[in-house]
Each structure stands twice: as C-alpha cells, then as structure tokens.
Design an enzyme around this catalytic site. Structure first.
Site, mmCIF file in Angstrom:
data_model
loop_
_atom_site.group_PDB
_atom_site.id
_atom_site.type_symbol
_atom_site.label_atom_id
_atom_site.label_comp_id
_atom_site.label_asym_id
_atom_site.label_seq_id
_atom_site.Cartn_x
_atom_site.Cartn_y
_atom_site.Cartn_z
ATOM 1 N N GLU A 1 -3.754 2.192 -1.905
ATOM 2 C CA GLU A 1 -4.660 2.317 -2.959
ATOM 3 C C GLU A 1 -5.346 2.014 -4.275
ATOM 4 O O GLU A 1 -6.081 1.176 -4.626
ATOM 5 C CB GLU A 1 -6.114 3.100 -1.989
ATOM 6 N N GLU B 1 -2.929 -8.018 -1.049
ATOM 7 C CA GLU B 1 -2.568 -6.908 -0.473
ATOM 8 C C GLU B 1 -1.085 -7.107 -0.396
ATOM 9 O O GLU B 1 -0.617 -5.688 -0.667
ATOM 10 C CB GLU B 1 -3.116 -7.444 1.582
#
Length: 869
Positions: free
Chosen positions: A311, A333
């Site tokens: 993150e 991602e």
C-alpha cells in the site's frame, strides 16, 4: 434497473467533455443507523460535446439538484445510479443534496457496531467505483480533482481522511448512540486534497484508538498514525508496524527519487474489510485481522508486512501517478506487488521474500492462468463489471512476475532510472502503460515492443521440460528444453532462465553450477550442458527467473521424491515444490505420491511460508488474501476408493509431526491447525478433545482464544460438539471475530439441519455482514462425509441468478465461490456446472466467469483422479 455499469466508452466520452476542478463534500454522520445526508458541490468545466452528461450517485434518494443556480427535478433526472445534467455551461457549479445508505458489505461507507462495547466504526471503500455510494461524483480515475471534506459526527470520534485532521468545531446537532445516550457533536472541515482520483479518497470515523509517530522523509517530517478499534488496542503491535513503514519510506523515496507526496500517512485497521488493504492517499485502510490477538504463523506476519509495503508503494504508483482507465489496473497492482517484494527482501528482516513470492504469488498466478477465465495481463476492461472480476492472480501475481522479468531484461539500474523519469514527468496526472514503457525504452535503450506483445498481450502459461541424453558413463550428450503451450493459447515465449545443477552431498542436494540461457521456440538446445556429468538434480528455472511451469525429468524426479528434505536452499525448495504441485494438478504425478512427499517435506520445513503452502495444498485450508473460492485440496485429487485411506494418512503424518515439533514453535502452531482440519477418526478426534480440555499434553501449545475456536471447529466437523460449548466460548469471546467464528462452527455441523440453516443465512437472507457470511460459507463447505452436501448441487446452481441480481458484487462474488460444493468434486458436479453455463448464455459476464472457474477447478480434480495411480 439503475445504470451502474459504467463503460470505458462512456468514461472516455465524459473525460473528453469534462474537466473537474474541485469537490466540496459535506456528510452528516449523526442522523441514524441506516442513512446519512450527503451534499456535493462540484466545480467543473465542460465542452460543447458534453451532451448527455451525467454524474454518478448510488443511494436511496436525491433531494435536490442545482446546476448553475437552476433547480433540476430529481424525479426525472435520477435513476438510482446516475444524475443526468440536461444542459451545462463552459464553467459550472453543481450542488447535489442526497441521502446515502450505510453498507454492511465492505463497499461504500461501511458501518460496524463493535459487539465488545457497542461502539460504531465507519470506513469507506471506494475501489472500483463505490465513491458514488457516498457522494455525487464523476467516478472514474482520469477525472482527478481536489476534494474538501466537511464531516459532522460525535465530538469524541476520530475523523480521518486524506488530509491532516483539523480541529473540530462544536455543532448544534446531537447524536444518539447505540446505547440510546445523547452525545454532543462537532464538525471537521478538511483542507482540500491535492488532485486525486475519486477511488483513493477516504473517510474513516469512530472512536478509534490511535498511536502516533513520525518519519523523517525527503520532503520533511511526515506524521504517522496507526488506528484500530478501542477493543483491539492492547493487541496493536505498533512498534513492528511503524518499523516496517519507516523502512518502506526510506527504500521507496531512495529508489524512486521522489519525495512522499502527501502531508501525512495514516494506517487504519478496519473491521469486516473485504481485502487485505486499500491505498487511499495518506489514509490507508487495512483489514483488522492483521491485528493479532493470539499467536499466528510467521507466514501471516510476513504477509502483513508485505501488505503494508504494497500500500505504501501505491502512494507513488497509483495515487501520485494514476492509470487513465482500468485497463491498467494490472500495472497498479503488479507494480505494488513487485516493489513491495523488492523492499521486503532488501530492507526488512524477511530477506527470503522472493521464496514466498515463488511459493505463494506465482502458484496463485499459474492456477489462475490455466482457467478458462484467463486473460492477458493487460486486460480489456470494457466496463466496471470487467474490472471487478479482474482483481485476480493475473492482475496481481502474473503481472508482478513479468515485471520482475522485465527488470532482469532491461537491468535494475535502467529500470529504476525509467521509474524516476516517469514519476517526475507524470506526477499528479493520469497515464497508460505506454507512458511507462516509453520511459523504460529511453533509459534502457531497448525496444520493448516484442516483450510487451509476448508477456502482456497474450494468455496462458508455458510449460518447460528438460530432455536429456547421456552416454553409458552418465555424461550429457544432448540437453534440450522443450516449450509447450495450451492449445487454446499457443504462444511460445522467450525466456531467460537458469538451469541448476545439484549434487547429493551427505543427503543434501547442493547447487554445483547454474547455467543461464535463453529459451525461444518449441525446442532449445543448450550446448553449455553437454559434456558434463549428469547431476543428481537438473532444475529448469533455477532461482525462479522466468514465469513458466517447470517439469522435472524422470531421474531428477526420482531423486527429489527420495529426498523430500534434502534441499537446503529455500528458493530452490519453492521452485521444486512448485514443479511437483503443477505435475500433480496436471495428472503427471499421482496425487498420493505428491501427498507422501509433502508430508515428509512439511515435517522438516523451516520456512513458514513454504510450510503454509504445503499444508494448504494438502488439507485445503485457505489464506484470506491469496486464495479464495473453491480451492479444494489434494485429497479431492485422489481416486474416491483411496480417499479415506489417504485422508487418514495425512492426519497420521500431521499428528506425528506436531508432536515432534519444537514446543511453542511456528511449525507446531501450523501443524496443529492443519491436523485439526483433518481429524475425523475416533482417535484423532479424541486427541483434539484432549487438547481442548487440557487432558492431552502438548508442550508449548497455547490454548488461546483462536486456538479454542480452531479445536471447536474440528470437533464440530467430526459431529461430536454440543452447541452449549459454542455458546460458552462465544460468551467468553463476545467480539466480532468471536461472533463470526461461532457462526462458522455452527455451519460446520455435519447435519442436514445445520447445512440448511447455513444455506438460509448466507443465500436466502442478507442480514449477515460480509465477514460472517464468509465464515458461514467456509463452515458450510467443510465436511468429512460429503453426502450431506449433495442436495446443494442443484440448489446452488438454481440460486445463482437471483443471488447475482439481489446482492452487491462483493457479497455475490464471494458466495458464488465459497458456497460452491467443491467437496463433491466429481464428474457429476462437473456436468452440473457445465449444464448451467450451457443453459444460461445470457447471464452476466462476471457471474458466468465465476461459475466457469468453479467448473475448471472440478475439471482439474477429475483429471487428477483419473491419473492417480
């Protein structure tokens, strides 16, 4: 029905016609338990091509719409998902007053009441396009704007958003809490954010406990915050979390040569979260299952650290620079997966992170890439339903694998130089993959067009197989690598890989050489291998350099199976174990032979993540973040007539291993958890009962709350648990986790009545929150005698269309996977799922995909059963 499924073409048209300057959003969280008032003031410019313009909002009602001072009738301009704007000017001010609904599905604004103390906790989850569930917004990633939030809430709450929290001002309203008490309220007015995509904005509210720190970053001192529910405060290991975070800050700022882009960095551990975490700018939300109230395996601690770093990497890649449309979701991602793995391996104590990557992420990718739903890494996201379905092993794990290869192909230094140029050139903007590729071509001097086509624009995984000829003295006379592909996706790729040569030395397989080569086409001769004596183990893809399934030649396979504990290097073990697992899935290695190998290997395994993977494969236990849905287990790969005997063998091996494990060790914990899942014979069940009651001694085992639930679930599955025991444990653990665990245990009872109740609770009712739904579904499918699930083959398929229509994507997709009776893996279940697909060609694409994936998993099991000898 409301038009919730925004298409790429609609988004492109809107982005051409509109430029958004700012949002001023006001939310009142004091008015009740089901809905909240929401007001958006949006300033935007529009071109003459803006005919048919709409703004997004999903909620119970819209009370007022004002565009440039003129009132618009909500009754004729709001369809439940879109607010049409009949005429716009060059410069516009739009004000929308509406009512939003709290959710219990982990989407939009999720509301949770902590049963430990009746406190209310709220958090938002906006990816993919659930920002529109909270306020009116042009909800697509390329319409960036500034966001200024004003929030009215109970005065004692923490209010957290993307910007630093301002001092609250007293408000006139009162708030009636869950206990019926009136509380004073306050209003927080946040400063506008930098230009952000709507899906990374966030709001978190409630009486969260907080621990604060700071990090000295390139742009100055950055405040850090860790938040959790008050009832979890004692379990928040802030020191470890801050340490990982600070290491990530130092590594990413140095690597990217770009200061952290936001004013602060908060990490909030939130209840009933659907995923691992979400990269809201400066306000990251993380599942609070990562607050460990009891002992957990080191593999889970490592996974949490990877999530924290993943993150944090998104603050640059995704938040500072954002994809133009969801076609590049993979890049968001995959980059975060790659960057967090590099950081973990090089800047934290988990220096074997690439072992975990090989064992976990790549196994996930290979499985996903062999299903009928496989797609290119660069996916064609036609609309939001495509996006929701593509948070998968291709988008995350295969993408990260090929990025890792790209780094090797262009070189680490040119790759990092390209990233630095990319961040510097495109900060605060929107990009496509071609923008990044252009920077990498500039810094590396390589033409990446061919690489792009091979690895990002095609589907499927190649299989790489050695063919070795030797003379009478065992000297290699010819060494060939054969490359094959699935018939549906016949592309053969170029691989840079290593061939490991391993010799047996005192029972250990030790690498004596590693030969790097390029593989291209169906047959590649490796002249560097000829003339040398054949080693005991020849390992293609030594060091895990490429993305491809690996086969062992017959001689190497025999050596590995004879020495399951003989490989000292963890990454080599990961590659070998991955090869054996793939061979078992594909019917080239009998399932019982693999299980025998795995049971010996797991007893001596020292790497927590590798041990976890072996145990998951054999017992069918799942981790929350890497596997979901009908994963099945290796015993379902065994022929039915051998299944009971095999399950007993697994239980016996696990029990022997856990007794021999070091007291209190990570291995002991994982082995007890897996044995509890497999215990079904009277003697094994009695052992579980003894552990629970303290009459069986196992030195070092902590009978903590979660272990008690694990043992109770084992007894429930065996049909020897009285519900009074569940009620007593629940009374001692009146927490959200305890309530979910109790529901899961009750769904595990092997009776028709228990399964019928579980079916009602998860399928026929929408009263349960998402975390409890998942627990019930997992308990429902956990059986030793599969006949109790036979009625649900027909019921499951009959429920699919209503379920998909009536529930949100998060809940419906979870249930389509988790409620599938995979324990019945057989030709009959295969035929039932195929029949549903044949009879429902017009069913929503996302639903058909999930049903097809269920079918594919059964097909793998049936194929393995046919070859189990």
């Amino acid at each position: 029905m409301p038009a919730t499924n925004l298409t790429r073409e609609e988004a492109q048209q809107r982005a051409t016609a509109v430029s958004v300057e700012s949002y001023d959003v006001a939310l009142d969280l004091t008015t009740g338990a089901s809905t909240f008032p929401t007001r958006s003031q949006v300033r935007f410019t529009a071109s003459p091509s803006a005919d048919g313009l709409f703004i997004d909002f999903i909620g119970p009602s819209v009370e007022a719409i004002t565009l440039n001072g003129e009132s618009i009738d909500p009754a004729t301009h709001f369809d439940g998902a879109r607010i049409s704007l009949p005429s716009v000017a060059a410069d516009n001010t739009l004000v929308i007053e509406a009512t939003g609904a709290y959710m219990n599905t982990g989407e939009g604004l999720h509301r949770f009441v902590d049963p430990a103390d009746d406190e209310v906790y709220l958090y938002t989850q906006f990816e993919v396009a659930d920002c529109r569930r909270v306020f009116a917004v042009f909800d697509q990633p390329d319409l960036k704007a500034t966001f200024a939030f004003t929030v009215t809430a109970p005065a004692r709450w923490q209010i957290i958003s993307n910007q630093p929290t301002p001092a609250p001002q007293p408000a006139d309203a009162t708030y009636v809490n869950v206990k019926g008490e009136s509380e004073p309220t306050a209003t927080w007015r946040f400063e506008p954010t930098p230009r952000l995509a709507s899906y990374v904005t966030a709001l978190v509210a409630g009486p969260y406990a907080v621990v604060r720190d700071q990090v000295e970053a390139a742009g100055g001192t950055i405040p850090l915050g860790l938040f959790c529910r008050e009832s979890q405060r004692e379990h928040l290991d802030a020191e470890s979390l801050f340490d990982t975070t600070k290491r990530g800050f130092e590594f990413f700022e140095r690597t990217f040569d770009e200061p952290y882009p936001f004013a602060k960095y908060d990490q909030i551990f939130t209840p009933e979260f659907n995923a691992g975490a979400m990269e809201n700018a400066g306000c990251v939300t993380i599942t609070d299952t990562y607050i460990f109230r009891t002992q957990v395996a080191e593999a889970i601690v490592e996974r949490r650290a990877l999530t924290v770093l993943h993150e944090l990497a998104h603050m640059w890649f995704g938040d500072l620079v954002t994809m133009r449309w969801w076609d590049d979701l993979w890049l968001n991602e995959s980059f975060a997966e790659w960057a967090s793995s590099v950081c973990q391996a090089e800047a934290t104590q988990w220096d074997t992170a690439w072992t975990t990557f090989a064992a976990s992420e790549k196994t996930w990718a290979y499985r996903q890439d062999q299903q009928s739903s496989t797609h290119p890494v660069y996916a064609n996201m036609r609309h939001l339903e495509d996006v929701e379905a593509n948070f998968d092993g291709i988008t995350y794990a295969k993408g990260a694998s090929v990025l890792k290869q790209l780094v090797s192909y262009v070189g680490r230094d040119p790759f990092v130089a390209g990233l630095r140029s990319y961040f510097n050139k495109f900060k605060w903007g929107n990009t496509t993959f071609d923008d990044l590729l252009g920077e990498l071509e500039q810094t590396s001097g390589r033409d990446l067009g061919s690489w792009n086509e091979q690895w990002l624009r095609t589907c499927g995984v190649n299989t790489l197989r050695p063919v070795v000829d030797t003379d009478a003295d065992g000297v290699i006379t010819r060494f060939v690598i054969e490359q094959t592909a699935a018939a549906e996706y016949p592309v053969l790729r170029t691989h840079r890989l290593a061939i490991g040569c391993y010799e047996l030395q005192d029972g250990h397989l030790v690498r004596t050489d590693s030969v790097e080569t390029d593989v291209d086409g169906s047959v590649t001769e490796v002249s560097a291998m000829t003339g040398r004596r054949r080693p005991d183990l020849l390992l293609i893809n030594d060091q895990d350099l490429t993305y491809g399934k690996v086969r062992l030649d017959d001689s190497s396979l025999a050596v590995v199976l004879q020495h399951p504990t003989g490989i000292p290097d963890s990454l080599t073990r990961a590659v070998v174990q991955g090869a054996l697992w793939d061979m078992a899935r594909d019917g080239e290695l009998g399932a019982r032979r693999y299980i025998a190998y795995a049971m010996e290997a797991v007893a001596a395994e020292t790497d927590s993540s590798l041990r976890q993977c072996l145990l998951m494969q054999v017992t069918g236990a799942t981790t929350v973040f890497l596997t979901s849905g009908a994963a099945g287990n290796l015993t379902s790969f065994v022929r039915p007539e051998h299944r009971s005997e095999t399950a007993d063998h697994v239980a016996t091996s696990l029990r022997s291993s856990l007794i021999a494990a070091a007291p209190g060790s990570d291995a002991q914990l994982q082995l007890v958890q897996s044995f509890a899942r497999m215990a079904r014979r009277d003697t094994d069940v009695a052992y579980i009962r003894g552990l629970l009651e303290g009459t069986t001694a196992l030195a070092g085992l902590t009978l903590d709350t979660d272990m008690r639930w694990t043992l109770l679930a084992s007894l429930a599955a065996a049909g020897v648990l009285d519900d009074t025991e569940v009620e007593n444990q629940l009374a001692a653990d009146r927490t959200a986790t305890g309530i979910a665990r109790a529901a899961g245990v009750r769904a595990t009872y092997p009776t028709a009545a228990a399964k019928q109740q579980a079916w009602h609770d998860m399928i026929e009712s929408d009263a349960l929150p998402n975390e409890t739904v998942r627990a019930v579904a997992l308990g429902f499918g956990r059986v030793h005698d599969t006949t109790v699930l036979e009625p649900y083959v027909e019921l499951f398929h009959a429920a699919l269309l209503p379920l998909w229509e009536q529930r949100t994507f998060a809940i419906a997709s979870s249930l389509v996977q988790l409620a599938y009776p995979i324990a019945l893996a057989s030709p009959a279940l295969l035929e039932a799922s195929q029949r549903w697909l044949d009879e429902n060609p017009e069913a929503p694409a996302g639903l058909r995909r999930l049903v097809a994936e269920n079918r594919d998993i059964v097909q793998v099991a049936v194929t393995a059963q046919e070859h189990d000898a």
